[in-house]
Scaffold this active site. Sequence first.
Site, short mmCIF file in Angstrom:
data_model
loop_
_atom_site.label_atom_id
_atom_site.label_comp_id
_atom_site.label_asym_id
_atom_site.label_seq_id
_atom_site.Cartn_x
_atom_site.Cartn_y
_atom_site.Cartn_z
N LYS A 141 38.67 38.45 34.86
CA LYS A 141 38.50 37.41 33.83
C LYS A 141 37.12 36.77 33.86
O LYS A 141 36.65 36.25 32.85
CB LYS A 141 39.54 36.30 34.04
CG LYS A 141 40.94 36.66 33.64
CD LYS A 141 41.92 35.55 33.97
CE LYS A 141 42.14 35.38 35.46
NZ LYS A 141 42.73 36.49 36.18
N ASP A 185 43.65 29.25 35.50
CA ASP A 185 43.82 30.67 35.16
C ASP A 185 44.19 30.82 33.68
O ASP A 185 43.59 31.61 32.95
CB ASP A 185 44.91 31.27 36.08
CG ASP A 185 45.30 32.67 35.67
OD1 ASP A 185 44.52 33.60 35.93
OD2 ASP A 185 46.38 32.84 35.06
N LYS A 192 42.13 32.41 30.26
CA LYS A 192 42.68 33.36 29.29
C LYS A 192 42.60 32.82 27.86
O LYS A 192 42.41 33.58 26.91
CB LYS A 192 44.13 33.70 29.68
CG LYS A 192 44.17 34.51 30.98
CD LYS A 192 45.54 34.60 31.60
CE LYS A 192 45.50 35.40 32.90
NZ LYS A 192 46.73 35.30 33.66
N1 LIG Z 1 46.51 42.01 40.67
C1 LIG Z 1 46.85 41.70 39.45
O1 LIG Z 1 48.03 41.69 39.10
C2 LIG Z 1 45.79 41.37 38.42
C3 LIG Z 1 46.18 41.13 37.09
C4 LIG Z 1 45.19 40.89 36.13
C5 LIG Z 1 43.87 40.84 36.50
N2 LIG Z 1 43.52 41.04 37.82
C6 LIG Z 1 42.11 40.99 38.17
O2 LIG Z 1 41.68 42.31 38.49
C7 LIG Z 1 40.68 42.27 39.54
C8 LIG Z 1 41.17 43.09 40.72
O3 LIG Z 1 42.39 42.53 41.18
P1 LIG Z 1 43.09 43.02 42.51
O4 LIG Z 1 44.46 42.44 42.49
O5 LIG Z 1 42.90 44.48 42.65
O6 LIG Z 1 42.23 42.25 43.58
P2 LIG Z 1 42.08 42.64 45.13
O7 LIG Z 1 43.31 43.33 45.60
O8 LIG Z 1 41.61 41.41 45.81
O9 LIG Z 1 40.91 43.73 45.10
C9 LIG Z 1 39.59 43.43 44.80
C10 LIG Z 1 38.77 44.47 45.54
O10 LIG Z 1 37.40 44.33 45.17
C11 LIG Z 1 36.61 44.52 46.32
N3 LIG Z 1 35.34 43.85 46.09
C12 LIG Z 1 35.09 42.54 45.93
N4 LIG Z 1 33.79 42.32 45.66
C13 LIG Z 1 33.19 43.54 45.65
C14 LIG Z 1 31.85 44.01 45.46
N5 LIG Z 1 30.85 43.16 45.24
N6 LIG Z 1 31.60 45.34 45.53
C15 LIG Z 1 32.61 46.20 45.79
N7 LIG Z 1 33.90 45.82 45.99
C16 LIG Z 1 34.18 44.51 45.92
C17 LIG Z 1 37.43 43.91 47.45
O11 LIG Z 1 37.01 44.46 48.67
P3 LIG Z 1 37.59 44.08 50.14
O12 LIG Z 1 38.92 43.39 49.96
O13 LIG Z 1 37.69 45.40 50.79
O14 LIG Z 1 36.62 43.16 50.71
C18 LIG Z 1 38.85 44.32 47.07
O15 LIG Z 1 39.22 45.57 47.62
C19 LIG Z 1 40.50 40.79 39.90
O16 LIG Z 1 39.39 40.31 39.20
C20 LIG Z 1 41.79 40.16 39.40
O17 LIG Z 1 41.63 38.80 39.07
C21 LIG Z 1 44.45 41.31 38.77
#
Ligand SMILES: NC(=O)c1ccc[n+]([C@@H]2O[C@H](COP(=O)([O-])OP(=O)(O)OC[C@H]3O[C@@H](n4cnc5c(N)ncnc54)[C@H](OP(=O)(O)O)[C@@H]3O)[C@@H](O)[C@H]2O)c1
Length: 342
Positions: free
Chosen positions: A127, A222, A226
């Site tokens: 977001k 949040d 949106k």
């Molecule tokens: N999960 C959901 O249901 C959901 C729904 C809608 C939107 N989103 C959005 O989608 C995105 C991903 O969500 P997620 O749930 O997958 O989050 P997550 O599980 O916290 O994964 C984010 C990943 O990005 C990596 N990362 C962070 N900064 C980085 C950088 N500069 N370079 C390379 N890798 C980097 C982190 O690495 P490490 O942890 O290894 O340090 C982590 O593996 C977020 O922005 C979230 O707000 C998520």
Amino acid sequence: MKTCKLALIGFGNVGQGFAQILRDQQETISALGLNCLIVAVSDLHKGSIYQPQGFSPADLLQAVKEGSSLENLPAQARGWSAEETIRQSGADVLVELSYTDLQTGEPATGHVRLALQEGMHVITTNKGPVALHYPALQALAQQKGLKLGIEGTVMSGTPSMQLGGELLAGAGVFKIQGILNGTTNYILSQMETGAPYAEALAGAQQKGYAEADPTGDVEGYDAAGKVVILANVLMGASLTLSQIQREGITRLTPADIQSAQAAGERWKLIASLEKTPAGEILASVRPTRLPQAHPLASVGGATNAITFSTALLGDVTLIGPGAGRLATGYAILSDLLAIYRA
Ligand SMILES: NC(=O)c1ccc[n+]([C@@H]2O[C@H](COP(=O)([O-])OP(=O)(O)OC[C@H]3O[C@@H](n4cnc5c(N)ncnc54)[C@H](OP(=O)(O)O)[C@@H]3O)[C@@H](O)[C@H]2O)c1
């Protein structure tokens, strides 16, 4: 069959959910005419790898499951930063899945901008860049003849953005109301069963819906992010977060919940956008008492929903998941299909 080479920045829940879809739904995706190749993954702690022939999604998932660095997989290059991955992977599409930061939008905004400058389409579920910088990023994408896919930023894979932006584009949308934060909807549903706020919040944390610091959800930040995205993408506005009237759910008491129930109503954290006849856009996030007959009143638990009020069709309501690794992974696939079909 069109082949699309993808570079993933971030391989957390959503990146893995997307890899799981590519692993398990290969036949369906091929039947749609798409061959997706993950040629690069760059993750802060899980490692960074590049392979021009593409990685097997199953191998990527297995490595992470075993807690082994991605860099132990056979690869042509390792250890690239996100920026090196964008510049050097030769991918057609950057899939930006790093952490959301609604204050600065970084580092994701920098990744998105760089990828567009380098001639890549971009898909993001983050977001931050979209709530803070959509008009500028979209202008850059347009200038370069590229697409910016943002379906997953609102209601995860439930296609609210494509419904509002494509299918209802000619229907005269004048108002949008939504339950866009599953955590608070879950808490409110629990409070209706008699749980006090603190207990309902603890339950949401236990289920993994709420973070240890729940401020972003319960104070409405949040949902406000949106609302900005909906306003700027679907209504052509240029709102910022500070222009959204925002109130969370922390001040609702069991007595408030009970008095609504007694009147046949339900409290919901409603994100709302309305175009005034003068063309102004009123945007807010606030707890709202809805009559049972309202299309959003019956949406319980962590589910999300959105109602588009239109001139030609009346109200159109979409209900579905607002989070989850597979649901959000699906948003990436739907954006990819939209890009490649266009
Ligand atoms: N999960 C959901 O249901 C959901 C729904 C809608 C939107 N989103 C959005 O989608 C995105 C991903 O969500 P997620 O749930 O997958 O989050 P997550 O599980 O916290 O994964 C984010 C990943 O990005 C990596 N990362 C962070 N900064 C980085 C950088 N500069 N370079 C390379 N890798 C980097 C982190 O690495 P490490 O942890 O290894 O340090 C982590 O593996 C977020 O922005 C979230 O707000 C998520």
